[in-house]
Write a protein that holds these residues in place. Structure first.
Motif, PDB file in Angstrom:
ATOM      1  N   TYR A   7       0.514  -1.503  -0.121  1.00  0.00           N
ATOM      2  CA  TYR A   7       0.056   0.170   0.317  1.00  0.00           C
ATOM      3  C   TYR A   7       0.505   1.627  -0.452  1.00  0.00           C
ATOM      4  O   TYR A   7       0.593   1.788  -0.828  1.00  0.00           O
ATOM      5  CB  TYR A   7      -1.251   0.183   1.165  1.00  0.00           C
ATOM      6  CG  TYR A   7      -1.791   1.419   1.578  1.00  0.00           C
ATOM      7  CD1 TYR A   7      -2.934   1.547   0.855  1.00  0.00           C
ATOM      8  CD2 TYR A   7      -1.135   2.521   2.569  1.00  0.00           C
ATOM      9  CE1 TYR A   7      -3.799   2.807   1.006  1.00  0.00           C
ATOM     10  CE2 TYR A   7      -1.929   3.367   2.952  1.00  0.00           C
ATOM     11  CZ  TYR A   7      -2.887   4.006   1.960  1.00  0.00           C
ATOM     12  OH  TYR A   7      -3.188   4.487   1.665  1.00  0.00           O
ATOM     13  N   ILE A   8       1.455   1.352   0.921  1.00  0.00           N
ATOM     14  CA  ILE A   8       2.688   2.542   1.053  1.00  0.00           C
ATOM     15  C   ILE A   8       3.208   3.242  -0.270  1.00  0.00           C
ATOM     16  O   ILE A   8       3.253   3.489  -1.219  1.00  0.00           O
ATOM     17  CB  ILE A   8       3.869   1.936   1.915  1.00  0.00           C
ATOM     18  CG1 ILE A   8       3.570   2.520   3.368  1.00  0.00           C
ATOM     19  CG2 ILE A   8       4.653   3.569   2.384  1.00  0.00           C
ATOM     20  CD1 ILE A   8       3.549   1.569   4.260  1.00  0.00           C
ATOM     21  N   TYR A   9       4.232   1.846  -1.096  1.00  0.00           N
ATOM     22  CA  TYR A   9       5.006   1.722  -2.423  1.00  0.00           C
ATOM     23  C   TYR A   9       3.765   2.529  -3.159  1.00  0.00           C
ATOM     24  O   TYR A   9       4.053   3.666  -4.662  1.00  0.00           O
ATOM     25  CB  TYR A   9       5.238   0.577  -2.640  1.00  0.00           C
ATOM     26  CG  TYR A   9       6.772   0.326  -2.037  1.00  0.00           C
ATOM     27  CD1 TYR A   9       7.325   0.978  -1.472  1.00  0.00           C
ATOM     28  CD2 TYR A   9       6.577  -1.157  -1.844  1.00  0.00           C
ATOM     29  CE1 TYR A   9       8.822   0.765  -1.141  1.00  0.00           C
ATOM     30  CE2 TYR A   9       8.082  -1.052  -1.620  1.00  0.00           C
ATOM     31  CZ  TYR A   9       9.301  -0.228  -0.443  1.00  0.00           C
ATOM     32  OH  TYR A   9      10.164  -0.277  -0.174  1.00  0.00           O
TER      33      TYR A   9
ATOM     34  N   GLN B  23       1.057   3.896  -3.196  1.00  0.00           N
ATOM     35  CA  GLN B  23       0.357   5.105  -2.916  1.00  0.00           C
ATOM     36  C   GLN B  23       1.644   6.772  -4.184  1.00  0.00           C
ATOM     37  O   GLN B  23       1.808   7.546  -3.865  1.00  0.00           O
ATOM     38  CB  GLN B  23       0.544   6.020  -1.601  1.00  0.00           C
ATOM     39  CG  GLN B  23      -0.641   4.680  -0.715  1.00  0.00           C
ATOM     40  CD  GLN B  23      -1.976   5.459  -0.855  1.00  0.00           C
ATOM     41  OE1 GLN B  23      -2.102   6.581  -1.967  1.00  0.00           O
ATOM     42  NE2 GLN B  23      -2.599   4.314  -1.876  1.00  0.00           N
ATOM     43  N   ILE B  24       2.935   5.532  -3.136  1.00  0.00           N
ATOM     44  CA  ILE B  24       4.197   6.926  -3.995  1.00  0.00           C
ATOM     45  C   ILE B  24       4.136   6.963  -5.062  1.00  0.00           C
ATOM     46  O   ILE B  24       4.663   7.685  -5.626  1.00  0.00           O
ATOM     47  CB  ILE B  24       5.476   6.020  -3.332  1.00  0.00           C
ATOM     48  CG1 ILE B  24       5.997   6.434  -1.603  1.00  0.00           C
ATOM     49  CG2 ILE B  24       6.549   7.007  -3.519  1.00  0.00           C
ATOM     50  CD1 ILE B  24       7.180   6.250  -1.111  1.00  0.00           C
TER      51      ILE B  24
ATOM     52  N   ARG C 142       0.552  12.248  -6.721  1.00  0.00           N
ATOM     53  CA  ARG C 142       1.041  10.666  -6.092  1.00  0.00           C
ATOM     54  C   ARG C 142       0.529  10.676  -4.164  1.00  0.00           C
ATOM     55  O   ARG C 142       0.792  11.977  -3.192  1.00  0.00           O
ATOM     56  CB  ARG C 142       2.573  10.993  -6.384  1.00  0.00           C
ATOM     57  CG  ARG C 142       2.510  10.595  -7.540  1.00  0.00           C
ATOM     58  CD  ARG C 142       4.460  10.651  -7.439  1.00  0.00           C
ATOM     59  NE  ARG C 142       4.229   9.261  -8.871  1.00  0.00           N
ATOM     60  CZ  ARG C 142       5.314   8.972  -9.473  1.00  0.00           C
ATOM     61  NH1 ARG C 142       6.923   8.834  -8.732  1.00  0.00           N
ATOM     62  NH2 ARG C 142       5.756   8.876 -10.327  1.00  0.00           N
TER      63      ARG C 142
ATOM     64  N   ALA D 284       0.963   7.770   2.473  1.00  0.00           N
ATOM     65  CA  ALA D 284       2.402   6.782   2.184  1.00  0.00           C
ATOM     66  C   ALA D 284       3.525   6.988   3.191  1.00  0.00           C
ATOM     67  O   ALA D 284       3.193   5.910   5.011  1.00  0.00           O
ATOM     68  CB  ALA D 284       2.966   6.661   1.342  1.00  0.00           C
TER      69      ALA D 284
ATOM     70  N   SER E  45       3.903   4.578   6.547  1.00  0.00           N
ATOM     71  CA  SER E  45       4.309   3.471   7.162  1.00  0.00           C
ATOM     72  C   SER E  45       4.710   4.051   8.810  1.00  0.00           C
ATOM     73  O   SER E  45       5.157   3.168   9.386  1.00  0.00           O
ATOM     74  CB  SER E  45       5.572   5.113   6.343  1.00  0.00           C
ATOM     75  OG  SER E  45       6.045   4.777   5.056  1.00  0.00           O
TER      76      SER E  45
END
Length: 311
Positions: A266-268, A270-271, A278, A283, A287
């Motif tokens: 999910y974090i990747y 969003q980035i 973006r 993100a 984290s």
């Protein structure tokens, strides 16, 4: 005299300290700051000020602004966090138990112990994406697994033909298999450092092997068991490679439904979003949430270890 010579030590450590500050401490602090910035722009660094909305949106507590995809922006709490917890609490106990049993078995094979240790360690030095591709071939509808067990045209990986349950089973199997080598190496090293006099005393008392393991071996290597458990939980919460290596996607059927999300995925996502915006702020919030979860479980394990671990 000792104080005057301290500057030499700091001088020797300065390259490492500078690198740690630039590539570890600064990113952590910066991520924490960005997580509280509203509408943070990655390119210019512009934002709309301090806010808690990022955490509310990530956790599904705050309504989204008009024009945002409600399904996409609530996938952290709907899929990413539950999937991550499931993978962690399924794979970690199984992998720790299996690696411990394998290490105990290897410790009793004197002549070919080194050979088997090398064989078990090979997956650890193999590229995870390459391992995922091999798993994908084995579990394809016409692959080796289906052929051995007579599961004709049973789909594990194919888009639109597999299910979430099958996919998660395959992910957990992959994680367990790739996690075994490092754990086996740690346990095998710890077992070889146990003084032989303890085994001799147990043999004199006619203690069965299972009782020797339970009363002598496991307590003696309890610090290593704690270390492996803590690092395994941390790795489990950060799982990402398994999904990329096996599926190279975050969904099983509908491309708009990321039901294979993990927190790191999910974090990747969003980035590296394909959309014009973006959400680095989301993100960052994800984290920080992941960091807090890992910290809580680590502290719990350390607290439990005070009564269970023997140094």
């Amino acid at each position: 005299m000792e104080r005057k010579s301290n500057w030499k030590g700091w001088l020797y450590l300065s390259p490492a300290l500078i690198l740690i500050t630039l590539f570890t401490l600064f990113p952590i602090i910066n991520t924490f700051i960005i997580s509280f910035m509203k509408d943070y722009n990655y390119s210019s660094g512009a934002n709309q000020g301090f806010t808690f909305e990022n955490y509310g949106i990530v956790l599904g507590l705050t309504p989204l602004v008009p024009g945002e995809d409600q399904t996409r922006m609530t996938e952290f709490i709907r899929y990413a966090l539950p999937n991550t917890l499931l993978i962690t609490f399924v794979t970690v106990p199984i992998s720790v138990f299996l690696s411990l049993m394998i290490a105990v078995g290897l410790n009793r094979i004197k002549k070919v112990r080194s050979f088997f240790q090398t064989i078990f360690f090979l997956p650890y030095v193999t590229n995870t994406i390459a391992v995922g591709m091999v798993f994908a071939q084995i579990f394809s509808s016409t692959g080796l697994f289906n052929s051995i067990f007579g599961l004709d045209e049973f789909h594990w990986l194919e888009v639109g033909q597999t299910t979430w349950g099958r996919s998660m089973f395959l992910i957990c199997l992959y994680v367990i298999w790739t996690a075994l080598p490092f754990k086996i190496l740690i346990f095998a090293s710890a077992l070889q450092n146990i003084d032989k006099q303890y085994y001799d005393a147990a043999r004199i008392d006619s203690s069965p092997r299972w009782k020797t393991d339970l009363k002598i071996v496991f307590p003696m290597i309890s610090p290593q068991i704690l270390y492996v458990s803590v690092t395994s939980f941390i790795s489990g919460f950060k799982e990402y490679n398994a999904i990329i290596g096996l599926f190279n996607r975050s969904y099983t059927s509908d491309g708009n439904l990321s039901d294979l999300y993990t927190v790191v995925y999910y974090i990747y996502d969003q980035i590296q979003s394909d959309s014009a915006v973006r959400h680095l702020d989301y993100a960052a919030a994800g984290s920080v949430i992941l960091f807090v979860i890992i910290l809580i479980f680590t502290l719990i394990q350390m607290q439990v270890s005070k009564k269970r671990v023997h140094y």
